[in-house]
Design a protein around this motif. Structure first.
Motif, PDB file in Angstrom:
ATOM      1  N   ASP A 267      27.875  34.274  46.954  1.00 37.00           N
ATOM      2  CA  ASP A 267      27.698  32.928  45.904  1.00 37.00           C
ATOM      3  C   ASP A 267      27.970  32.508  44.485  1.00 37.00           C
ATOM      4  O   ASP A 267      28.776  32.102  43.860  1.00 37.00           O
ATOM      5  CB  ASP A 267      26.303  32.417  46.801  1.00 37.00           C
ATOM      6  N   ARG A 268      27.331  34.203  43.712  1.00 42.46           N
ATOM      7  CA  ARG A 268      26.816  34.307  42.480  1.00 42.46           C
ATOM      8  C   ARG A 268      28.072  34.592  41.675  1.00 42.46           C
ATOM      9  O   ARG A 268      28.188  34.926  40.560  1.00 42.46           O
ATOM     10  CB  ARG A 268      26.236  34.171  42.175  1.00 42.46           C
ATOM     11  N   GLY A 269      29.230  35.280  42.283  1.00 44.94           N
ATOM     12  CA  GLY A 269      29.925  35.981  42.340  1.00 44.94           C
ATOM     13  C   GLY A 269      29.889  37.623  41.329  1.00 44.94           C
ATOM     14  O   GLY A 269      30.394  37.978  40.469  1.00 44.94           O
ATOM     15  N   ILE A 270      28.711  37.470  41.829  1.00 46.47           N
ATOM     16  CA  ILE A 270      28.709  39.087  41.370  1.00 46.47           C
ATOM     17  C   ILE A 270      29.195  40.057  42.617  1.00 46.47           C
ATOM     18  O   ILE A 270      29.529  41.298  42.106  1.00 46.47           O
ATOM     19  CB  ILE A 270      26.813  39.432  41.480  1.00 46.47           C
ATOM     20  N   LEU A 271      29.006  39.803  43.960  1.00 41.71           N
ATOM     21  CA  LEU A 271      29.438  41.322  44.823  1.00 41.71           C
ATOM     22  C   LEU A 271      30.606  40.096  44.956  1.00 41.71           C
ATOM     23  O   LEU A 271      30.750  38.780  44.617  1.00 41.71           O
ATOM     24  CB  LEU A 271      28.423  40.967  46.051  1.00 41.71           C
ATOM     25  N   SER A 272      31.648  40.596  45.790  1.00 41.05           N
ATOM     26  CA  SER A 272      33.075  39.814  46.534  1.00 41.05           C
ATOM     27  C   SER A 272      32.983  40.873  48.332  1.00 41.05           C
ATOM     28  O   SER A 272      32.126  41.683  48.639  1.00 41.05           O
ATOM     29  CB  SER A 272      34.271  40.596  45.737  1.00 41.05           C
ATOM     30  N   GLU A 273      33.120  39.783  48.940  1.00 39.37           N
ATOM     31  CA  GLU A 273      33.318  39.987  50.751  1.00 39.37           C
ATOM     32  C   GLU A 273      34.403  40.157  50.723  1.00 39.37           C
ATOM     33  O   GLU A 273      35.216  39.029  50.186  1.00 39.37           O
ATOM     34  CB  GLU A 273      31.964  38.662  50.835  1.00 39.37           C
ATOM     35  N   ASN A 274      34.524  40.352  51.188  1.00 35.10           N
ATOM     36  CA  ASN A 274      36.385  40.926  51.869  1.00 35.10           C
ATOM     37  C   ASN A 274      37.018  40.980  53.083  1.00 35.10           C
ATOM     38  O   ASN A 274      35.477  41.937  54.224  1.00 35.10           O
ATOM     39  CB  ASN A 274      36.975  42.062  51.478  1.00 35.10           C
ATOM     40  N   VAL A 275      37.151  40.536  54.339  1.00 33.95           N
ATOM     41  CA  VAL A 275      37.077  40.448  55.227  1.00 33.95           C
ATOM     42  C   VAL A 275      38.094  41.675  55.489  1.00 33.95           C
ATOM     43  O   VAL A 275      39.704  40.976  54.962  1.00 33.95           O
ATOM     44  CB  VAL A 275      37.241  39.334  56.634  1.00 33.95           C
TER      45      VAL A 275
END
Length: 158
Positions: free
Chosen positions: A74-82
Motif C-alpha cells: 500500500d505504501r509503494g515499498i513492495l510491489s505485488e504481482n499476480v
C-alpha cells in the motif's frame, strides 16, 4: 532498537520512508525488508518469503507477514504481482528497473526480469502518443525457459 545491517545498505533509507509514512519501525518489519534487500532480484511468493523470514526470526507469525506485506504494498515499498494463481512480491522502492517485464516459464514457474533501454523508449513513445505519464509498469510474458526447452528436447530425443 538497532538497525539491521543488510548487504545493500538501503535499510536506513527504507526506515526513513517508513517513518515518513507514519509507520512504526519494528524488528519484524526490518527483518522482512532485509530479506528483500539481500535478494534484490528475487520474486518471492508468500510461502518462500515466510520461510526466509522464519530463518531470521523463528517466531515470525503468518498474520504478521500478511499485515506487513499489505502495508508495504500500500505504501509503494513492495510491489505485488499476480502471476498465475500466486502473488509474488519484490522490492519496488529504490528499484532502478521500475519498468520491466517478467519472463515466466509455464513449465517450471521460474521468473526472470527483462529490462532494456528499448523498453523505456517504447514507454516514452506511449507517454507522448497518449499524453499519459507512466511512473511504474510491469509486463508478464509466459513461455518456456531455456532450461526447460533443453529438458524437453532431451526427452523427445529418447
Amino acid at each position: 532498537m538497532n538497525t539491521i545491517k543488510s548487504k545493500n545498505d538501503l535499510m536506513p533509507l527504507l526506515i526513513k520512508a517508513l517513518k515518513a509514512n507514519g509507520l512504526k519501525i519494528t524488528e519484524k518489519r526490518q527483518i522482512l525488508l532485509d530479506v528483500f534487500l539481500k535478494n534484490p532480484n528475487t520474486h518471492f511468493d508468500f510461502d518462500t518469503l515466510y520461510q526466509e523470514v522464519k530463518k531470521e526470526c523463528p517466531h515470525y507469525g503468518v498474520a504478521t507477514l500478511y499485515r506487513n506485506l499489505k502495508i508495504f504494498v500500500d505504501r509503494g515499498i513492495l510491489s505485488e504481482n499476480v502471476i498465475g494463481d500466486k502473488k509474488y512480491y519484490e522490492l519496488k522502492m529504490f528499484n532502478k528497473k521500475k519498468i520491466h517485464a517478467h519472463l515466466i516459464c509455464k513449465y517450471c514457474g521460474s521468473i526472470d526480469e527483462y529490462y532494456s533501454p528499448d523498453l523505456i523508449r517504447y514507454i516514452k513513445m506511449i507517454d507522448q502518443k497518449y499524453d499519459f505519464d507512466v511512473y511504474y509498469g510491469e509486463l508478464n510474458f509466459y513461455g518456456i525457459c531455456s532450461k526447460c526447452k533443453k529438458t524437453i528436447q532431451r526427452d523427445e530425443e529418447h
